[in-house]
Design a protein around this motif. Sequence first.
Motif, mmCIF file in Angstrom:
data_model
loop_
_atom_site.group_PDB
_atom_site.id
_atom_site.type_symbol
_atom_site.label_atom_id
_atom_site.label_comp_id
_atom_site.label_asym_id
_atom_site.label_seq_id
_atom_site.Cartn_x
_atom_site.Cartn_y
_atom_site.Cartn_z
ATOM 1 N N CYS A 76 8.519 -0.210 0.558
ATOM 2 C CA CYS A 76 7.715 0.544 1.527
ATOM 3 C C CYS A 76 8.444 1.837 1.896
ATOM 4 O O CYS A 76 9.627 1.826 2.257
ATOM 5 C CB CYS A 76 7.484 -0.292 2.775
ATOM 6 S SG CYS A 76 6.711 0.613 4.137
ATOM 7 N N ARG A 77 7.744 2.960 1.833
ATOM 8 C CA ARG A 77 8.391 4.256 2.098
ATOM 9 C C ARG A 77 8.869 4.361 3.545
ATOM 10 O O ARG A 77 9.837 5.072 3.823
ATOM 11 C CB ARG A 77 7.451 5.403 1.770
ATOM 12 C CG ARG A 77 6.162 5.453 2.577
ATOM 13 C CD ARG A 77 5.451 6.793 2.407
ATOM 14 N NE ARG A 77 5.207 7.117 1.020
ATOM 15 C CZ ARG A 77 4.729 8.296 0.609
ATOM 16 N NH1 ARG A 77 4.425 9.231 1.501
ATOM 17 N NH2 ARG A 77 4.525 8.534 -0.660
ATOM 18 N N THR B 295 14.278 7.478 9.432
ATOM 19 C CA THR B 295 13.797 8.280 10.564
ATOM 20 C C THR B 295 12.463 7.780 11.113
ATOM 21 O O THR B 295 11.970 8.303 12.113
ATOM 22 C CB THR B 295 13.628 9.755 10.153
ATOM 23 O OG1 THR B 295 12.548 9.871 9.212
ATOM 24 C CG2 THR B 295 14.908 10.289 9.537
ATOM 25 N N THR B 296 11.852 6.779 10.469
ATOM 26 C CA THR B 296 10.554 6.267 10.904
ATOM 27 C C THR B 296 10.717 4.900 11.561
ATOM 28 O O THR B 296 11.747 4.234 11.428
ATOM 29 C CB THR B 296 9.590 6.138 9.717
ATOM 30 O OG1 THR B 296 10.094 5.145 8.804
ATOM 31 C CG2 THR B 296 9.435 7.460 8.991
ATOM 32 N N SER B 297 9.673 4.465 12.253
ATOM 33 C CA SER B 297 9.697 3.147 12.885
ATOM 34 C C SER B 297 9.362 2.075 11.849
ATOM 35 O O SER B 297 8.458 2.243 11.036
ATOM 36 C CB SER B 297 8.699 3.089 14.044
ATOM 37 O OG SER B 297 7.393 3.401 13.599
ATOM 38 N N CYS B 298 10.115 0.993 11.891
ATOM 39 C CA CYS B 298 9.917 -0.099 10.924
ATOM 40 C C CYS B 298 10.454 -1.387 11.519
ATOM 41 O O CYS B 298 11.658 -1.514 11.780
ATOM 42 C CB CYS B 298 10.628 0.216 9.611
ATOM 43 S SG CYS B 298 10.605 -1.156 8.435
ATOM 44 N N ASN B 299 9.578 -2.352 11.734
ATOM 45 C CA ASN B 299 9.990 -3.639 12.294
ATOM 46 C C ASN B 299 10.867 -4.437 11.349
ATOM 47 O O ASN B 299 11.637 -5.281 11.794
ATOM 48 C CB ASN B 299 8.744 -4.460 12.648
ATOM 49 C CG ASN B 299 8.022 -3.930 13.865
ATOM 50 O OD1 ASN B 299 8.643 -3.511 14.833
ATOM 51 N ND2 ASN B 299 6.698 -3.932 13.812
ATOM 52 N N LYS B 300 10.762 -4.178 10.067
ATOM 53 C CA LYS B 300 11.610 -4.882 9.105
ATOM 54 C C LYS B 300 13.040 -4.342 9.164
ATOM 55 O O LYS B 300 14.004 -5.105 9.073
ATOM 56 C CB LYS B 300 11.032 -4.748 7.690
ATOM 57 C CG LYS B 300 11.864 -5.450 6.627
ATOM 58 C CD LYS B 300 11.205 -5.382 5.264
ATOM 59 C CE LYS B 300 10.024 -6.314 5.192
ATOM 60 N NZ LYS B 300 10.444 -7.735 5.275
ATOM 61 N N SER C 95 10.640 -1.987 16.717
ATOM 62 C CA SER C 95 10.459 -0.532 16.745
ATOM 63 C C SER C 95 9.034 -0.115 16.392
ATOM 64 O O SER C 95 8.649 1.036 16.616
ATOM 65 C CB SER C 95 11.444 0.146 15.791
ATOM 66 O OG SER C 95 11.188 -0.229 14.446
ATOM 67 N N GLY C 96 8.254 -1.027 15.830
ATOM 68 C CA GLY C 96 6.905 -0.697 15.407
ATOM 69 C C GLY C 96 6.810 -0.559 13.899
ATOM 70 O O GLY C 96 7.814 -0.588 13.183
ATOM 71 N N CYS C 97 5.574 -0.404 13.408
ATOM 72 C CA CYS C 97 5.332 -0.284 11.973
ATOM 73 C C CYS C 97 4.578 1.007 11.704
ATOM 74 O O CYS C 97 3.377 1.114 11.967
ATOM 75 C CB CYS C 97 4.531 -1.479 11.458
ATOM 76 S SG CYS C 97 4.087 -1.371 9.700
ATOM 77 N N ALA C 98 5.285 2.000 11.180
ATOM 78 C CA ALA C 98 4.666 3.300 10.916
ATOM 79 C C ALA C 98 3.645 3.236 9.796
ATOM 80 O O ALA C 98 2.778 4.113 9.693
ATOM 81 C CB ALA C 98 5.746 4.328 10.583
ATOM 82 N N HIS D 294 2.791 -6.758 12.639
ATOM 83 C CA HIS D 294 4.161 -6.246 12.688
ATOM 84 C C HIS D 294 4.634 -5.672 11.358
ATOM 85 O O HIS D 294 5.620 -4.930 11.329
ATOM 86 C CB HIS D 294 5.116 -7.356 13.123
ATOM 87 C CG HIS D 294 4.774 -7.953 14.450
ATOM 88 N ND1 HIS D 294 4.967 -7.282 15.635
ATOM 89 C CD2 HIS D 294 4.226 -9.151 14.770
ATOM 90 C CE1 HIS D 294 4.566 -8.048 16.643
ATOM 91 N NE2 HIS D 294 4.121 -9.178 16.138
ATOM 92 N N CYS D 295 3.967 -6.012 10.247
ATOM 93 C CA CYS D 295 4.423 -5.538 8.939
ATOM 94 C C CYS D 295 3.325 -5.740 7.907
ATOM 95 O O CYS D 295 2.699 -6.805 7.845
ATOM 96 C CB CYS D 295 5.680 -6.285 8.509
ATOM 97 S SG CYS D 295 6.398 -5.684 6.951
ATOM 98 N N ILE D 296 3.111 -4.710 7.068
ATOM 99 C CA ILE D 296 2.115 -4.795 6.005
ATOM 100 C C ILE D 296 2.739 -4.501 4.640
ATOM 101 O O ILE D 296 2.032 -4.212 3.675
ATOM 102 C CB ILE D 296 0.942 -3.839 6.271
ATOM 103 C CG1 ILE D 296 1.422 -2.385 6.390
ATOM 104 C CG2 ILE D 296 0.182 -4.250 7.518
ATOM 105 C CD1 ILE D 296 0.289 -1.370 6.477
ATOM 106 N N ALA D 297 4.065 -4.595 4.549
ATOM 107 C CA ALA D 297 4.760 -4.298 3.294
ATOM 108 C C ALA D 297 4.526 -5.402 2.274
ATOM 109 O O ALA D 297 4.126 -6.519 2.602
ATOM 110 C CB ALA D 297 6.255 -4.131 3.556
#
Length: 332
Positions: free
Chosen positions: A119-120, A126-131, A136-139, A156-159
């Motif tokens: 996932c990019r 620099t981006t929000s990523c719960n993983k 922190s959120g999921c951008a 929380h995640c769609i990766a």
Amino acid sequence: MIPFGYQRAAHAEEAVAAVAADPHAVFLGGGTNLVDHMKLGVAAPQMLVDVSRLPLAEVEEVRGGGLRIGATVRNSDLAAHPLVRERFPALARALLSGASGQLRNAATTGGNLLQRTRCRYFQDATTSCNKREPGSGCAAIGGWDRHHAVLGASEHCIAVHPSDMAVALLALDATVHVLGPDGARTLPLSELHRLPGDAPERDTVLAHGELITAVELPPASGMTRRSTYRKVRERASYAFALVSVAAALDLDDDAGVVRDVRIALGGVAHKPWRARRAEDALRGAPATEESFRRAAEAEMAAAEALNGNAYKVPLARNTMVRVLRTLTEGWR
């Protein structure tokens, strides 16, 4: 990269003890995933415990015609192994579609199973990523979601999980051997990876310090020999799957009926996805295009597409049909 320590383990027990004793230590295999993440600032371990030279680099035949694959067997060696090519062709094809030749020469069996998402947003610190940073959120949600999950995702995640090899191993009913601080255990590959739920930072059920030591394939059969892997991607060379399908099929050739089938999907979920609805629909059904399409539709009925990845639903259906049709060619 930040400074880190390095230790080369002489045996598996030493490696497990070293990582288990340090919450900031990780295992280092081929390094094709971990080192990239260290360079990007996504991972910052303080100690690398090198397991790449442990005596776990053999492919051994086990009783009944199965195979035990050591965790440090290189992907290129596994793909070329004559018993893999003869008895488990889906695995050989998945490995050969998985990466460039240079990466296959470095990547290990255990490391391939544990690689993290491409996932990019996960790879961009620099981006929000719960993983990457829980809470922190999921951008990706509401962002660029073309490559993301249509099955099993959460708020929380769609990766998606990137491994090709893991999809084939799932369709082949593999088991995983693990060594940890509390000893050895074995679990089905289907139970190794987990869906994101509310803890997307946890890719697998492994505890800190647990080391994959081997993967075991069950005894070879007509079903495993009648297996294949198909990967749909944006370019022919070195690209991750938009959708992939691995399948193993047992046919009553005289009656043209499916006796048994195992199907796994890649590129659609947080983990390699076992298509159990499709399998249930196919057992006892005629081996026809109509049956294959009904089974594929049953599997993808639960899909939840986003703005940019809705194409994955018909793509997964059509790829399942194509793979099953390929496996039945010549039975009449």
